[in-house]
Design an enzyme around this catalytic site. Structure first.
Site, PDB file in Angstrom:
ATOM      1  N   CYS B  89      56.112  37.699  29.587  1.00  0.00           N
ATOM      2  CA  CYS B  89      54.455  37.887  28.541  1.00  0.00           C
ATOM      3  C   CYS B  89      55.079  38.140  27.116  1.00  0.00           C
ATOM      4  O   CYS B  89      54.450  38.112  26.476  1.00  0.00           O
ATOM      5  CB  CYS B  89      54.007  39.125  29.123  1.00  0.00           C
ATOM      6  SG  CYS B  89      53.974  39.443  30.691  1.00  0.00           S
ATOM      7  N   HIS B 107      49.890  44.232  28.758  1.00  0.00           N
ATOM      8  CA  HIS B 107      48.784  43.457  29.813  1.00  0.00           C
ATOM      9  C   HIS B 107      48.878  44.538  30.970  1.00  0.00           C
ATOM     10  O   HIS B 107      49.738  44.715  31.517  1.00  0.00           O
ATOM     11  CB  HIS B 107      50.480  42.634  29.939  1.00  0.00           C
ATOM     12  CG  HIS B 107      49.904  41.515  30.850  1.00  0.00           C
ATOM     13  ND1 HIS B 107      48.309  41.145  31.160  1.00  0.00           N
ATOM     14  CD2 HIS B 107      50.179  40.985  31.893  1.00  0.00           C
ATOM     15  CE1 HIS B 107      47.978  40.727  32.218  1.00  0.00           C
ATOM     16  NE2 HIS B 107      49.017  40.501  32.517  1.00  0.00           N
ATOM     17  N   HIS B 109      46.973  44.852  35.668  1.00  0.00           N
ATOM     18  CA  HIS B 109      45.795  43.402  36.236  1.00  0.00           C
ATOM     19  C   HIS B 109      45.028  44.256  36.879  1.00  0.00           C
ATOM     20  O   HIS B 109      44.815  43.945  38.208  1.00  0.00           O
ATOM     21  CB  HIS B 109      47.252  43.228  37.040  1.00  0.00           C
ATOM     22  CG  HIS B 109      48.097  42.014  37.018  1.00  0.00           C
ATOM     23  ND1 HIS B 109      49.276  41.534  37.783  1.00  0.00           N
ATOM     24  CD2 HIS B 109      48.241  41.361  36.255  1.00  0.00           C
ATOM     25  CE1 HIS B 109      50.245  40.897  37.578  1.00  0.00           C
ATOM     26  NE2 HIS B 109      49.642  40.727  36.579  1.00  0.00           N
ATOM     27  N   GLU B 130      27.509  54.708  25.124  1.00  0.00           N
ATOM     28  CA  GLU B 130      28.357  54.891  23.775  1.00  0.00           C
ATOM     29  C   GLU B 130      30.057  54.600  23.447  1.00  0.00           C
ATOM     30  O   GLU B 130      30.762  54.876  22.707  1.00  0.00           O
ATOM     31  CB  GLU B 130      28.284  56.342  24.249  1.00  0.00           C
ATOM     32  CG  GLU B 130      28.864  57.336  23.385  1.00  0.00           C
ATOM     33  CD  GLU B 130      28.353  57.810  22.255  1.00  0.00           C
ATOM     34  OE1 GLU B 130      26.779  57.370  21.617  1.00  0.00           O
ATOM     35  OE2 GLU B 130      28.732  58.254  21.536  1.00  0.00           O
ATOM     36  N   HIS B 186      43.564  37.071  36.499  1.00  0.00           N
ATOM     37  CA  HIS B 186      44.457  37.569  36.680  1.00  0.00           C
ATOM     38  C   HIS B 186      44.873  39.075  35.898  1.00  0.00           C
ATOM     39  O   HIS B 186      45.080  39.637  36.763  1.00  0.00           O
ATOM     40  CB  HIS B 186      44.793  36.530  35.028  1.00  0.00           C
ATOM     41  CG  HIS B 186      46.552  36.685  34.529  1.00  0.00           C
ATOM     42  ND1 HIS B 186      47.908  35.984  34.111  1.00  0.00           N
ATOM     43  CD2 HIS B 186      47.315  38.157  34.565  1.00  0.00           C
ATOM     44  CE1 HIS B 186      48.708  36.527  33.857  1.00  0.00           C
ATOM     45  NE2 HIS B 186      48.323  37.735  34.206  1.00  0.00           N
TER      46      HIS B 186
END
Lengths: 235, 235, 235, 235
Positions: B89, B107, B109, B130, B186
């Protein structure tokens, strides 16, 4: 082996000792709903010693002192905890140790596994989902890629758990690339080279089973949804 | 930099030190099912130092000592923990740091993210809920209002995570008002000015993704349900 | 009041002190998914002092020192924590204190509340479910019975939370038997004579909202399912 | 019995003492969503002493000091905690103690139980699921087998919980092989020879109820899905 020596097999201050790890992981699995109602089982190998959780006990309340220890070579029990019964999963754990040189084997009654076994016929397959990359190729080094298909065989359940041994071994032989076998209306067996790999594989597979159930609920075909023409490729 | 100095980069008694916070937040994300099976990742910036969780490890069991540290200017690693691989990443985290001056990037999943990526085509939009008000406008000061529409771009997945960099940067440029990008099949990348803002944005977005999935299950159009003539207004 | 005195309003070793309880309950609500992403709010009254959680903060990470304290008579702040903003819910909490002599008021972004507000029009009603018995009759002493109908009004959301005040007060007046008001596409306000009653009412209502959502998913009409001819009676 | 002696009935450092266990198990049940909003109840027998959680309290916040103690022979209270009301479940717990010689009885408002009571008519049945094997045969020694059918009667709810006594006893008599009774639109009563057996039975049954609800959502008939011709057999 004297009883005192046998007890020393499960007494350790090391949290990573198999007898301690089995207890810790079963508490985690219990919180995930995988081993409630005494369901499921787990075994860890350390050299030629196999540590096995007993049968019919509350998996989240086990103590290291409750563990069976078996010699992998002789298949003899080195330690039998008082008043407890050996796990009916033992022959199935041995199948993973013997046929795959596994370091640990996890068995759960995960509802995702049971549901998938009622939605798919002889195999569960899923492709083109990132989480697949946590699973090993096995027939060659390395891990599955995003465009690969994960295939897990489904075997039929039997009246007695130990009678699953033959079909489990058959599935292990028929599917050399799998690290798990689903048992219809029952649950799943997952193994790995080490206990941590077995745990990670089990988590990743359960994630994929859960996702496949949700896709079915939403009416989305796992391999043909939005973006599929751009995003999926079977290699 | 000597190894001793490099280790000092991740050793702190301050629970808010990036190396400690990454571990704490990943345990939280794990309990939410967002980073099971070694999935997901996180990075926090402190000045010009970027702290990054390693690749392929159990995210809930990381220790501060497992963290990579990179210099944002030179892109050189100031610290490489023994036996661990840098996160795939990393180029994506850098995209958020470079293009958006982010203070942290998360990040996951999340299954909600994956499901939404299979239910929506090029963007996910939701309005008149809201919880939207927890998200920033970005192109002007302040936060989204109840009658605003939240728009999150969806990019296609690639075989290798680092190859997402170009399309992620493209989405960042094409959608200057977004603080997140969904990756089909992903998961999601979310960033923010600080780690706490990134955490809050990620939580608020996941709430909205989950809600949109449930509305689909119930057959309720997100923007046209009961009360909509009185309660929704697109401005 | 001097600053030192103001700080003493929120400093206590008693876990049941409002400033401590607000923190504890918000951690619980966060784990239920009711106040993630800084959503929701809570206020507890102690005599004429109203304790209120601040706006826009992570509800699970609040400290007693973060609490606002207001005088119910004068509506003046007795304590304003540094760098924090008063909750936009404050006028709505005051509506419950003033019109109902409440001892506490809870506001959540529960997804069950939002979903129900998109499935029902002007009121949510449910009858003949045992959990209803946890809720008070209010217009007379005692609690609802199994054969009673629970009715919760649904009001339309507004751009600014404080602008809900008029319609919330209207609903409070129009439905003297309700201890809660749903806000469409937003969440729910629940109050009670004490903080524990408010907490219990909120839990019991959320249970019923969740059940009603599940019944809708299963296609079961809440008041006309199997056994209804024997088991339901509207009195 | 003097008050001091009565208090000694519930004061113990042994975590397995009924007064302590009731508190621990209710915290677990609360986290499962089974006894939120003061719902549900539990009782444990120790010899001729019956320990019973009070009515209308937050089940997750009880202390051993809150427990009622009754003499099973005389049905007289040996201990009445100050300011608390006896559980309306008491006659139902007594029905399990008297008719089945139970060691403990658990009552929950599990949503799975309520949903199943609205999907099935007079009995809930499920067969050919491995988790069934955690439940006892009762009419003969041993546990149910995989090919056996679990049958749980469903009785109609009444306005007052104590009025369930007659139909509960009727169900206990009519279904000598059951260790549980579902109450329509209300919840479930589960008992067992010991508190741990009652807990395990309750967990295993709730697993099966949840699975049956999910199968209904997926449109899969519990007894006739994929693999059924190979995997199911009614004996």
């Amino acid at each position: 082996m004297s009883n005192a020596n046998a007890d020393s097999l499960v007494a350790s201050h090391d949290p990573n000792h198999p007898a301690n790890l089995i207890c810790e992981l079963c508490r985690l699995f219990y919180n995930n709903g995988w081993v409630t109602g005494t369901g499921g089982g787990i075994s860890i190998r350390k050299g030629d010693h196999i540590f096995i959780a007993p049968s019919g006990v509350q998996k989240e309340r086990m103590l290291p002192d409750n563990m069976f220890v078996m010699d992998l070579e002789t298949k003899e029990y080195l330690r039998v905890p008082k008043s407890l019964k050996p796990s009916a999963c033992t022959p199935l754990f041995l199948a993973a140790y013997t046929n795959r040189n596994a370091g640990a084997c996890i068995h759960t009654h995960s509802q995702n596994a049971v549901l998938i076994s009622l939605l798919y016929d002889k195999v569960f397959t899923i492709a083109n989902i990132e989480q697949i990359k946590a699973l090993p190729k096995l027939t060659e080094p390395g891990y599955l890629g995003f465009f690969d298909t994960l295939t897990i065989p489904i075997i039929e359940n039997t009246a007695h758990e130990e009678d699953l041994k033959d079909s489990l071994e058959q599935a292990i032989n028929d599917y050399p690339a799998t690290t798990a076998v689903l048992v219809r209306r029952h649950g799943i067996y997952v193994w790995g080279e080490t206990v941590w790999k077995a745990k990670v594989y089990n988590e990743a597979i359960d994630y994929l089973l859960e996702l496949a159930v949700k896709l079915r609920q939403l009416g989305v075909p796992p391999d043909g949804a939005i973006g599929s023409e751009r995003n999926t490729r079977v290699v």
